[in-house]
Structures are given as C-alpha cells and as structure tokens.
Motif scaffolding. Sequence first.
Motif, PDB file in Angstrom:
ATOM      1  N   GLN A  85       0.826  -1.205   0.000  1.00  0.00           N
ATOM      2  CA  GLN A  85       0.000   0.000   0.000  1.00  0.00           C
ATOM      3  C   GLN A  85       0.863   1.259   0.000  1.00  0.00           C
ATOM      4  O   GLN A  85       0.531   2.248  -0.665  1.00  0.00           O
ATOM      5  CB  GLN A  85      -0.932  -0.004   1.220  1.00  0.00           C
ATOM      6  CG  GLN A  85      -1.832  -1.225   1.307  1.00  0.00           C
ATOM      7  CD  GLN A  85      -2.692  -1.370   0.071  1.00  0.00           C
ATOM      8  OE1 GLN A  85      -3.149  -0.389  -0.491  1.00  0.00           O
ATOM      9  NE2 GLN A  85      -2.895  -2.608  -0.371  1.00  0.00           N
ATOM     10  N   SER A  86       1.985   1.227   0.717  1.00  0.00           N
ATOM     11  CA  SER A  86       2.883   2.391   0.726  1.00  0.00           C
ATOM     12  C   SER A  86       3.456   2.647  -0.661  1.00  0.00           C
ATOM     13  O   SER A  86       3.521   3.801  -1.125  1.00  0.00           O
ATOM     14  CB  SER A  86       4.016   2.161   1.726  1.00  0.00           C
ATOM     15  OG  SER A  86       3.517   1.986   3.033  1.00  0.00           O
ATOM     16  N   GLN A  87       3.867   1.597  -1.339  1.00  0.00           N
ATOM     17  CA  GLN A  87       4.397   1.755  -2.696  1.00  0.00           C
ATOM     18  C   GLN A  87       3.333   2.270  -3.647  1.00  0.00           C
ATOM     19  O   GLN A  87       3.610   3.086  -4.536  1.00  0.00           O
ATOM     20  CB  GLN A  87       4.948   0.418  -3.186  1.00  0.00           C
ATOM     21  CG  GLN A  87       6.170  -0.072  -2.408  1.00  0.00           C
ATOM     22  CD  GLN A  87       6.591  -1.459  -2.819  1.00  0.00           C
ATOM     23  OE1 GLN A  87       6.003  -2.060  -3.716  1.00  0.00           O
ATOM     24  NE2 GLN A  87       7.624  -1.985  -2.162  1.00  0.00           N
ATOM     25  N   LEU A  88       2.106   1.803  -3.479  1.00  0.00           N
ATOM     26  CA  LEU A  88       1.019   2.259  -4.340  1.00  0.00           C
ATOM     27  C   LEU A  88       0.739   3.744  -4.135  1.00  0.00           C
ATOM     28  O   LEU A  88       0.521   4.489  -5.096  1.00  0.00           O
ATOM     29  CB  LEU A  88      -0.244   1.436  -4.067  1.00  0.00           C
ATOM     30  CG  LEU A  88      -1.453   1.732  -4.960  1.00  0.00           C
ATOM     31  CD1 LEU A  88      -1.123   1.450  -6.426  1.00  0.00           C
ATOM     32  CD2 LEU A  88      -2.657   0.903  -4.528  1.00  0.00           C
ATOM     33  N   MET A  89       0.770   4.195  -2.885  1.00  0.00           N
ATOM     34  CA  MET A  89       0.541   5.611  -2.597  1.00  0.00           C
ATOM     35  C   MET A  89       1.670   6.464  -3.163  1.00  0.00           C
ATOM     36  O   MET A  89       1.432   7.555  -3.700  1.00  0.00           O
ATOM     37  CB  MET A  89       0.418   5.817  -1.088  1.00  0.00           C
ATOM     38  CG  MET A  89      -0.819   5.172  -0.472  1.00  0.00           C
ATOM     39  SD  MET A  89      -2.364   5.948  -1.009  1.00  0.00           S
ATOM     40  CE  MET A  89      -2.259   7.501  -0.135  1.00  0.00           C
ATOM     41  N   GLN A  90       2.905   5.999  -3.056  1.00  0.00           N
ATOM     42  CA  GLN A  90       4.029   6.744  -3.619  1.00  0.00           C
ATOM     43  C   GLN A  90       3.916   6.844  -5.133  1.00  0.00           C
ATOM     44  O   GLN A  90       4.201   7.894  -5.734  1.00  0.00           O
ATOM     45  CB  GLN A  90       5.340   6.064  -3.230  1.00  0.00           C
ATOM     46  CG  GLN A  90       5.666   6.158  -1.743  1.00  0.00           C
ATOM     47  CD  GLN A  90       6.924   5.391  -1.389  1.00  0.00           C
ATOM     48  OE1 GLN A  90       7.565   4.790  -2.263  1.00  0.00           O
ATOM     49  NE2 GLN A  90       7.287   5.408  -0.112  1.00  0.00           N
ATOM     50  N   LEU A  91       3.506   5.763  -5.763  1.00  0.00           N
ATOM     51  CA  LEU A  91       3.337   5.780  -7.218  1.00  0.00           C
ATOM     52  C   LEU A  91       2.217   6.730  -7.638  1.00  0.00           C
ATOM     53  O   LEU A  91       2.332   7.458  -8.628  1.00  0.00           O
ATOM     54  CB  LEU A  91       3.042   4.362  -7.710  1.00  0.00           C
ATOM     55  CG  LEU A  91       2.832   4.196  -9.221  1.00  0.00           C
ATOM     56  CD1 LEU A  91       4.101   4.577  -9.979  1.00  0.00           C
ATOM     57  CD2 LEU A  91       2.429   2.766  -9.553  1.00  0.00           C
ATOM     58  N   ALA A  92       1.129   6.744  -6.867  1.00  0.00           N
ATOM     59  CA  ALA A  92      -0.023   7.585  -7.218  1.00  0.00           C
ATOM     60  C   ALA A  92       0.281   9.064  -7.044  1.00  0.00           C
ATOM     61  O   ALA A  92      -0.314   9.907  -7.723  1.00  0.00           O
ATOM     62  CB  ALA A  92      -1.230   7.203  -6.362  1.00  0.00           C
ATOM     63  N   THR A  93       1.213   9.401  -6.136  1.00  0.00           N
ATOM     64  CA  THR A  93       1.527  10.813  -5.873  1.00  0.00           C
ATOM     65  C   THR A  93       2.836  11.246  -6.509  1.00  0.00           C
ATOM     66  O   THR A  93       3.325  12.338  -6.240  1.00  0.00           O
ATOM     67  CB  THR A  93       1.598  11.059  -4.352  1.00  0.00           C
ATOM     68  OG1 THR A  93       2.580  10.164  -3.778  1.00  0.00           O
ATOM     69  CG2 THR A  93       0.250  10.814  -3.702  1.00  0.00           C
ATOM     70  N   ALA A  94       3.426  10.396  -7.358  1.00  0.00           N
ATOM     71  CA  ALA A  94       4.705  10.752  -7.979  1.00  0.00           C
ATOM     72  C   ALA A  94       4.558  11.893  -8.975  1.00  0.00           C
ATOM     73  O   ALA A  94       5.478  12.666  -9.193  1.00  0.00           O
ATOM     74  CB  ALA A  94       5.308   9.527  -8.685  1.00  0.00           C
ATOM     75  N   VAL A  95       3.380  12.017  -9.607  1.00  0.00           N
ATOM     76  CA  VAL A  95       3.103  13.063 -10.580  1.00  0.00           C
ATOM     77  C   VAL A  95       1.993  13.944 -10.049  1.00  0.00           C
ATOM     78  O   VAL A  95       1.003  13.444  -9.496  1.00  0.00           O
ATOM     79  CB  VAL A  95       2.693  12.455 -11.949  1.00  0.00           C
ATOM     80  CG1 VAL A  95       2.391  13.548 -12.954  1.00  0.00           C
ATOM     81  CG2 VAL A  95       3.791  11.537 -12.465  1.00  0.00           C
ATOM     82  N   ALA A  96       2.157  15.250 -10.210  1.00  0.00           N
ATOM     83  CA  ALA A  96       1.131  16.180  -9.734  1.00  0.00           C
ATOM     84  C   ALA A  96      -0.172  15.955 -10.485  1.00  0.00           C
ATOM     85  O   ALA A  96      -0.167  15.649 -11.689  1.00  0.00           O
ATOM     86  CB  ALA A  96       1.596  17.612  -9.920  1.00  0.00           C
ATOM     87  N   PRO A  97      -1.307  16.106  -9.841  1.00  0.00           N
ATOM     88  CA  PRO A  97      -2.599  15.898 -10.526  1.00  0.00           C
ATOM     89  C   PRO A  97      -2.823  16.938 -11.602  1.00  0.00           C
ATOM     90  O   PRO A  97      -2.378  18.085 -11.485  1.00  0.00           O
ATOM     91  CB  PRO A  97      -3.623  16.021  -9.385  1.00  0.00           C
ATOM     92  CG  PRO A  97      -2.939  16.838  -8.343  1.00  0.00           C
ATOM     93  CD  PRO A  97      -1.486  16.471  -8.427  1.00  0.00           C
TER      94      PRO A  97
END
Length: 370
Positions: A85-97
Amino acid sequence: MNEPPQASLSDDSDHLLISGDWSDSQLPVLNPLFNTLLETDGVLRVDVGSVTQWDPRLEAKLLQLQRLAFAKQRDIEFLNAPDSQSQLMQLATAVAPYCGAANKGADLFSFKTLRSALADIGDDLLESLEFLGATTSAVFRTLLGRSGMRRREFLESLAQAGPQAIGIITLTSTLVGMILAYLGAAQLQQFGAAVFVADLVAIGMLREMGPLMTAVVMAGRTGAAYAAQLSTMQTNEEIDAISTLGINPLEFLVVPRVLALILMMPLLVVYADALGIVGGAVVAGGMGVTPLQYVSQLGTAITLTHFAVGIVKGLIFAALIATAGCRAGMNAGRNSEAVGRATTEAVVTAVVYLIVADAAINILCQLLSI
C-alpha cells in the motif's frame, strides 16, 4: 470471520484509526472524519495497521485525503501501512494531478500568465538571435574554406531550393500577376488609363509580390523540408553521432542549406517577376491593351531601383526562412510528434519573420525615398 469496518478519531482529533474489513463497505462514512481531521493543527496521522481487508475504493479515499492535506499545506502520515500500500501511494503521488482546462482558462488573463508568456517570448527571441549568430559565424568560416561542409550536401540543397521549386513558383507567380492586373485594370478603365496596368504589375511584382510570394511559397516548401529533415535526424540521434565524430553540426548540416537558399532565392525572384509580368500581359490584352503598348509602358516602369529592392528582399527573406527552418529542426525533440511540431514551428515562424521584415524594409525605403 473478518472484523467489521471501523473508523474513529482520537481524543484530540489528530489521529484517525481505520480497522476491519473494507472490501464491501460504505466509504462516505469517512467524509466527516476527514473533515474533522483536516481542521486540526499539526501532523495528520492515519493508522491503517488494523485493516484486515483492503479495497481499491479505500485506497482512492486515502489518496483523496492526502491530496486535500497537501492542498492545505499539511503533513500527513500513514502509520503501519503494508509495503504494497505504501508503494502504491508513492506511485499515485509521484506526478502532480492534472489541473484541467477549466483552471487554466481561469488564469488565462492573470498577471502571472502574462509575465510567463512574455518571458517565453523573450527566451525564444534570445535563442533565435543566438542561433543566428552561430550560423552566421559558421557561414563565414565556410566562405573562408575552414569548415566541414560537404560539397555533395550543398549541391543537393541547391537542387531542393532551386530547380525542384520551379513548378510551384511558376503557377503562383503567373496567377499573382494576373490578379494584380485584374485589380488595377478594373479601376484604371474607369479613367481611360488601362495602359497603366503595366506600371502597376511591373512595380508591384518587382518590389513586393514577386519576392514576398516566392518567400511564402519557399517557407511552406523548403523551410518546412529543412525542419523535417533535421528534426528526423535529431530523433534518430544522427546529429549526436556527428558531434561525437568532432564535426560541427552547424557547418555540416545548416550552412549548406542556408547558402543554397540564399543563392537560389534571387534567381527565383527574377523568375517570379518575369512570370508575373507575363500574367499581367495576358489580362491587359483582354482589357484592350496591345502588346506594343504594354511593352512600351514596361520600359518606363521598370527601373534598377525597383529591381534592386526586390532582390535585396529576396536575400533577406531567404536567410530568415533557412534560419527558421534549421533552428526548428535542430532544437526538435526526440520523438515522431516532435517532427510535426518542428515543421509547424518552422513555417509559422518563417511567415512571421517575412511579414515583419517586409514591413520594416518598406518603411525604411519610404524614409530613404527609395
């Protein structure tokens, strides 16, 4: 049996505990808890270590909370989260919306947007001047025999800029001369002065329409070809390979194209002027002007000054077209889309350069009474 989903705040409301099975739950119940959590001070903490069953909707909800916290410049921590879950959150927030077109439209006329646009124009102008200076220096080295320009490349560029453009120049120049004659004759006939259509066509073609229309055609044809060729070489990393061999790309690729267009442009302008005058003669004949009258009137209308102005314009236009096309190609990106952008940029930039330069030359000629 899995524990039912639960969510609760700590006594000071800055710590949210989420536990249980959230695979089939009503996530809107988290909204008021999130709102209360965001109203507190300090670091926001969300403990998810007791979650027994994750759901993609719960992950999306936590991502929404994180972005709300970032929007309010608040720090947030997810405690005891599994590594996945931590890796998924980091991946989802790697690029600005993505902010969306609506938000961009709201700031279209803001001072910040205007300042950024002016800065981009200034940077582009400085880059153009830098490229023009480097190209001019490379041309002088070539003329002094101290460059790496290949004769074969130069001859191919001459053929592309000259003989291969004869067909389109023939068509456009003849039609432009006929259009000038039609416009002039329609007015001059009212005063019984249709013979002066020869003066209108000759002066108009020599000073303005001959060099300008030829330049516009060459910008869309040769300038775009230069940009497409060089940008394709940039995509294929051929320019990098040339630089690695110790060869100056400007001398090897740009100078032959610039010199070829500068040498061929005056010849094309003279050819366009002659065809425009012939096209005007066809229209003048239909208006009752005899060939002898037309040729006699041309003798008084055509002067060395008008001819020289057109040739000087042709030389300047050629340098601008070649510079715009080569600059767009050399600065292109490294993908197929960049080739299209470079080609479009070359044509648009060249046409803008032509209009500005033509207006400046006309104003200068007016001031000097040329």
